[in-house]
Structures are given as C-alpha cells and as structure tokens.
Motif scaffolding. Structure first.
Motif, mmCIF file in Angstrom:
data_model
loop_
_atom_site.group_PDB
_atom_site.id
_atom_site.type_symbol
_atom_site.label_atom_id
_atom_site.label_comp_id
_atom_site.label_asym_id
_atom_site.label_seq_id
_atom_site.Cartn_x
_atom_site.Cartn_y
_atom_site.Cartn_z
ATOM 1 N N ASP A 246 0.873 -1.163 0.000
ATOM 2 C CA ASP A 246 0.000 0.000 0.000
ATOM 3 C C ASP A 246 0.920 1.226 0.000
ATOM 4 O OD1 ASP A 246 -1.800 1.992 0.370
ATOM 5 O OD2 ASP A 246 -2.494 1.304 2.325
ATOM 6 N N GLU B 239 0.373 4.191 0.025
ATOM 7 C CA GLU B 239 -0.090 5.295 0.855
ATOM 8 C C GLU B 239 0.582 5.314 2.217
ATOM 9 O OE1 GLU B 239 -4.374 5.781 0.731
ATOM 10 O OE2 GLU B 239 -4.374 5.063 -1.336
ATOM 11 N N ASP C 263 4.055 0.771 -13.386
ATOM 12 C CA ASP C 263 2.795 0.214 -13.853
ATOM 13 C C ASP C 263 3.129 -1.172 -14.407
ATOM 14 O OD1 ASP C 263 0.438 -0.492 -15.022
ATOM 15 O OD2 ASP C 263 0.349 1.176 -16.423
ATOM 16 N N TYR D 99 0.484 -1.987 -9.756
ATOM 17 C CA TYR D 99 -0.112 -0.672 -9.608
ATOM 18 C C TYR D 99 -0.453 -0.140 -10.985
ATOM 19 C CZ TYR D 99 2.710 -1.120 -5.384
ATOM 20 O OH TYR D 99 3.288 -1.573 -4.244
ATOM 21 N N THR D 100 -1.544 0.567 -11.061
ATOM 22 C CA THR D 100 -1.849 1.238 -12.317
ATOM 23 C C THR D 100 -1.166 2.595 -12.301
ATOM 24 O OG1 THR D 100 -3.808 2.349 -11.448
ATOM 25 C CG2 THR D 100 -4.119 0.141 -12.411
ATOM 26 N N ASN E 145 -2.543 5.399 -12.853
ATOM 27 C CA ASN E 145 -3.409 6.338 -12.132
ATOM 28 C C ASN E 145 -3.205 6.246 -10.626
ATOM 29 O OD1 ASN E 145 -4.530 7.411 -14.436
ATOM 30 N ND2 ASN E 145 -6.294 6.061 -14.415
ATOM 31 N N TYR E 146 -3.069 5.014 -10.107
ATOM 32 C CA TYR E 146 -2.852 4.839 -8.670
ATOM 33 C C TYR E 146 -1.506 5.446 -8.264
ATOM 34 C CZ TYR E 146 -2.021 2.652 -4.153
ATOM 35 O OH TYR E 146 -1.728 2.438 -2.826
ATOM 36 N N CYS E 147 -0.460 5.174 -9.039
ATOM 37 C CA CYS E 147 0.863 5.732 -8.744
ATOM 38 C C CYS E 147 0.815 7.253 -8.727
ATOM 39 C CB CYS E 147 1.894 5.254 -9.763
ATOM 40 S SG CYS E 147 2.296 3.512 -9.641
ATOM 41 N N LYS F 99 -1.810 9.191 -8.217
ATOM 42 C CA LYS F 99 -2.626 9.644 -7.082
ATOM 43 C C LYS F 99 -1.808 9.656 -5.798
ATOM 44 C CE LYS F 99 -6.017 7.814 -4.018
ATOM 45 N NZ LYS F 99 -6.581 6.571 -3.622
#
Length: 126
Positions: free
Chosen positions: A88, A90, A105, A109-110, A112-114, A116
């Motif tokens: 995670d 985060e 990616d 992880y995508t 977009n997630y990276c 964000k």
C-alpha cells in the motif's frame, strides 16, 4: 567515507547486506543489475542517513517487507521500478521529507494509482 553509491549493469554481484559497512551513505542507486540481491531490511542500517533510493530495471532479486521503508525518515527520493515489491504505497505518507516517488505500472499498480499516491505524498503531479 562513501556517501553516494551507484551500481549499474554488468556482472557485479551485490547484496544489500553490504550496506551495513557504509553507515554514512546518503544515496543508493542500482540500475539494471540482475545480480543485485538481498532484503530491504538491510536498509535499516542506513535509516539515519539515506536520502535517495533507486532500484530501477532488472533488479528483481531484491525482496522483503516494503514497510521497512517507512522507517527511512530522511528519504527524499524513492524509485523502486526494478524491485518486485507490492504494498500500500499510501503508507509512505509518513515520510516527512519525501519529495519524489516513482513507482511502476506492472500489474501491481496502475499509472493512475501511482500518480494519485505521488500527488498525495509529495504534492507533485506526475
């Protein structure tokens, strides 16, 4: 004493355990070294000094618990695109000095997630 170490390509066999002998190391950059191995726990020997950690491209023998990175409170730059790690991201929000985070990616992880998480932690768009 050594403060910056870059290991790129070639057939040099390295283990992260060797870092215990480099207590003042601030920057560790490992690029495209399929012979780099070891456990992320070895990085704890540098928790008071390490500011930049890059393990990029074909360093798939690095393993361990990603949570160890949360103890590297001086870390300013982190790039783990070459390590087979998943966590995670985060949880890295607790690193007060982190200004640059690069993740891959690769199905873990995508993009977009990276982006964000990078934006959340560093305040910088990717």
């Amino acid at each position: 004493l050594l403060r910056k170490l870059t290991i790129c390509g070639g057939n040099l066999r390295c283990d992260l355990e060797m870092l215990a002998g480099l207590p003042l190391l601030k920057e560790l950059v490992c690029r495209r070294n399929k012979h780099l191995s070891g456990n992320l726990n070895s990085l704890l020997a540098l928790k008071d000094t390490l500011e930049k950690l890059i393990i990029w491209g074909d360093c798939h023998n690095v393993e361990g618990d990603f949570m160890v990175l949360a103890d590297l409170l001086r870390l300013k730059e982190l790039d783990l695109r070459g390590a087979n790690l998943r966590c995670d991201l985060e949880m890295l929000a607790g690193l007060p000095l982190l200004k640059k985070l690069t993740c891959k990616d690769n199905g873990c992880y995508t993009k977009n997630y990276c982006c964000k998480v990078t934006r959340m932690i560093t305040g910088v768009q990717c």
